[in-house]
Design a protein around this motif. Structure first.
Motif, PDB file in Angstrom:
ATOM      1  N   PRO A 152       0.820  -1.212   0.000  1.00 37.05           N
ATOM      2  CA  PRO A 152       0.000   0.000   0.000  1.00 37.05           C
ATOM      3  C   PRO A 152       0.851   1.259   0.000  1.00 37.05           C
ATOM      4  O   PRO A 152       1.944   1.287   0.572  1.00 37.05           O
ATOM      5  N   ALA A 153       0.327   2.294  -0.645  1.00 34.65           N
ATOM      6  CA  ALA A 153       1.007   3.590  -0.651  1.00 34.65           C
ATOM      7  C   ALA A 153       0.794   4.318   0.661  1.00 34.65           C
ATOM      8  O   ALA A 153       1.642   5.116   1.087  1.00 34.65           O
ATOM      9  N   MET A 154      -0.335   4.071   1.315  1.00 30.82           N
ATOM     10  CA  MET A 154      -0.625   4.662   2.620  1.00 30.82           C
ATOM     11  C   MET A 154      -1.691   3.835   3.310  1.00 30.82           C
ATOM     12  O   MET A 154      -2.492   3.146   2.659  1.00 30.82           O
ATOM     13  N   CYS A 155      -1.691   3.894   4.633  1.00 28.72           N
ATOM     14  CA  CYS A 155      -2.645   3.147   5.445  1.00 28.72           C
ATOM     15  C   CYS A 155      -3.225   4.099   6.482  1.00 28.72           C
ATOM     16  O   CYS A 155      -2.467   4.727   7.240  1.00 28.72           O
ATOM     17  N   LEU A 156      -4.556   4.187   6.548  1.00 30.88           N
ATOM     18  CA  LEU A 156      -5.218   5.176   7.398  1.00 30.88           C
ATOM     19  C   LEU A 156      -6.386   4.551   8.148  1.00 30.88           C
ATOM     20  O   LEU A 156      -7.145   3.758   7.581  1.00 30.88           O
ATOM     21  N   HIS A 157      -6.523   4.936   9.405  1.00 30.23           N
ATOM     22  CA  HIS A 157      -7.711   4.574  10.181  1.00 30.23           C
ATOM     23  C   HIS A 157      -8.612   5.805  10.190  1.00 30.23           C
ATOM     24  O   HIS A 157      -8.331   6.791  10.853  1.00 30.23           O
ATOM     25  N   HIS A 158      -9.719   5.742   9.451  1.00 31.81           N
ATOM     26  CA  HIS A 158     -10.592   6.901   9.296  1.00 31.81           C
ATOM     27  C   HIS A 158     -11.611   7.035  10.429  1.00 31.81           C
ATOM     28  O   HIS A 158     -12.400   7.974  10.436  1.00 31.81           O
ATOM     29  N   GLY A 159     -11.602   6.113  11.359  1.00 28.48           N
ATOM     30  CA  GLY A 159     -12.589   6.150  12.434  1.00 28.48           C
ATOM     31  C   GLY A 159     -13.677   5.120  12.220  1.00 28.48           C
ATOM     32  O   GLY A 159     -14.014   4.366  13.129  1.00 28.48           O
ATOM     33  N   SER A 195     -15.875  14.769  12.620  1.00 25.52           N
ATOM     34  CA  SER A 195     -16.024  16.162  12.210  1.00 25.52           C
ATOM     35  C   SER A 195     -14.709  16.925  12.354  1.00 25.52           C
ATOM     36  O   SER A 195     -14.453  17.877  11.615  1.00 25.52           O
ATOM     37  N   GLU A 196     -13.858  16.488  13.282  1.00 26.24           N
ATOM     38  CA  GLU A 196     -12.585  17.173  13.508  1.00 26.24           C
ATOM     39  C   GLU A 196     -11.454  16.617  12.652  1.00 26.24           C
ATOM     40  O   GLU A 196     -10.488  17.323  12.355  1.00 26.24           O
ATOM     41  N   ASP A 197     -11.562  15.349  12.248  1.00 23.70           N
ATOM     42  CA  ASP A 197     -10.480  14.724  11.477  1.00 23.70           C
ATOM     43  C   ASP A 197     -11.047  13.602  10.626  1.00 23.70           C
ATOM     44  O   ASP A 197     -11.367  12.539  11.133  1.00 23.70           O
ATOM     45  N   GLN A 198     -11.168  13.860   9.319  1.00 23.87           N
ATOM     46  CA  GLN A 198     -11.725  12.849   8.427  1.00 23.87           C
ATOM     47  C   GLN A 198     -10.660  11.899   7.883  1.00 23.87           C
ATOM     48  O   GLN A 198     -10.984  10.898   7.248  1.00 23.87           O
ATOM     49  N   VAL A 199      -9.387  12.213   8.087  1.00 20.47           N
ATOM     50  CA  VAL A 199      -8.305  11.373   7.587  1.00 20.47           C
ATOM     51  C   VAL A 199      -7.925  10.312   8.611  1.00 20.47           C
ATOM     52  O   VAL A 199      -7.913   9.116   8.336  1.00 20.47           O
ATOM     53  N   GLY A 200      -7.612  10.739   9.815  1.00 16.36           N
ATOM     54  CA  GLY A 200      -7.243   9.807  10.872  1.00 16.36           C
ATOM     55  C   GLY A 200      -5.772   9.451  10.852  1.00 16.36           C
ATOM     56  O   GLY A 200      -5.020   9.878   9.965  1.00 16.36           O
ATOM     57  N   PRO A 201      -5.335   8.643  11.824  1.00 18.24           N
ATOM     58  CA  PRO A 201      -3.917   8.310  11.943  1.00 18.24           C
ATOM     59  C   PRO A 201      -3.440   7.309  10.897  1.00 18.24           C
ATOM     60  O   PRO A 201      -4.188   6.429  10.470  1.00 18.24           O
ATOM     61  N   HIS A 202      -2.182   7.465  10.480  1.00 17.69           N
ATOM     62  CA  HIS A 202      -1.524   6.468   9.640  1.00 17.69           C
ATOM     63  C   HIS A 202      -1.154   5.262  10.504  1.00 17.69           C
ATOM     64  O   HIS A 202      -0.968   5.377  11.727  1.00 17.69           O
ATOM     65  N   PHE A 203      -1.029   4.101   9.874  1.00 17.01           N
ATOM     66  CA  PHE A 203      -0.601   2.914  10.614  1.00 17.01           C
ATOM     67  C   PHE A 203       0.279   2.038   9.739  1.00 17.01           C
ATOM     68  O   PHE A 203       0.272   2.136   8.505  1.00 17.01           O
ATOM     69  N   ASP A 204       1.043   1.179  10.399  1.00 17.79           N
ATOM     70  CA  ASP A 204       1.908   0.201   9.736  1.00 17.79           C
ATOM     71  C   ASP A 204       1.218  -1.157   9.794  1.00 17.79           C
ATOM     72  O   ASP A 204       1.054  -1.725  10.882  1.00 17.79           O
ATOM     73  N   PRO A 205       0.772  -1.712   8.677  1.00 19.07           N
ATOM     74  CA  PRO A 205       0.041  -2.990   8.707  1.00 19.07           C
ATOM     75  C   PRO A 205       0.858  -4.146   9.270  1.00 19.07           C
ATOM     76  O   PRO A 205       0.294  -5.100   9.817  1.00 19.07           O
TER      77      PRO A 205
END
Length: 227
Positions: A112-119, A158-168
């Protein structure tokens, strides 16, 4: 000044009879590697294949992805910074299936190019041969009504639609250590499995400079069809 959008404060107007999303269509300069990639990554197989076009599906629909090599198609310029479709998305039912798929693709050399937890979802974003984004996600609630409510009403989203990056890879270790899916997703959102380093950009890398270096003929397009 533009008028304020009706979507900002009021319920979304909807058509009386709601159509369902059926497929996405991409223009491409090379059908074959796109077909092979989507089959490997998403299990999409061609219902019909030709050198100039293909229609792919991974369920009961006649197609979910269409690929067209139209005459006169040009190489994208600075694709990551160009307005247009950012990504398509595919969903697994469980965290285990989702992590197993990551391992399968990693072993095939696709990361993956990026990994995100969007909530409401944990999402891994891949890049197809043409530089289009593909999200492979899992709903952390396991219930679309709950994840919809989270997006609609939660302060976090509402405050953060992207969320934290993570390492799978760290999620795989957590699973091997006996952590269940709910614990893994909560710890991921809390930042416990953040990457040790790396770019935190949410734009996909531009694959085209390398593709053209490897295959300059892609830049030579056929003349457009005239009527």
């Amino acid at each position: 000044m533009l008028p304020e959008s009706v979507y900002k404060h009021t319920p979304r107007p909807r058509p009386i009879t709601v159509p369902k999303l059926h497929h996405a269509t991409f223009m491409t300069l090379d059908v074959e590697p796109m077909v092979a990639w989507y089959e490997l990554v998403c299990g999409l197989q061609p219902v019909y294949y030709a050198e100039h076009a293909a229609w792919l599906t991974n369920d009961e629909a006649n197609h979910r992805i269409a690929l067209l090599r139209l005459p006169g198609t040009k190489v994208p310029v600075d694709k990551p910074h160009t307005a247009g479709l950012h990504h398509t998305a595919f969903e697994y039912a469980t965290v285990d299936q989702w992590l197993d798929n990551y391992s399968r693709l990693r072993d095939a050399g696709i990361l993956p190019a990026m990994c995100l937890h969007h909530g409401m979802t944990m999402s891994m974003y891949y890049v197809d041969p043409d530089g289009n984004g593909v999200e492979i996600q899992v709903d952390v609630f396991g219930d679309w009504s709950c994840s919809t409510e989270y997006m609609w009403a939660s302060r976090e989203f509402s405050e953060d639609q992207v969320g934290p990056h993570f390492d799978p890879e760290k999620l795989l270790v957590a699973r091997e250590n006996g952590h269940d899916a709910d614990t893994i997703q909560k710890d991921t959102y809390a930042g416990k499995y953040a990457p040790d380093s790396g770019d935190k950009d949410v734009r996909f890398p531009d694959v085209w400079p390398t593709r053209l270096e490897e295959n300059p003929s892609l830049a030579v397009t056929e003349a457009p069809v005239t009527v």
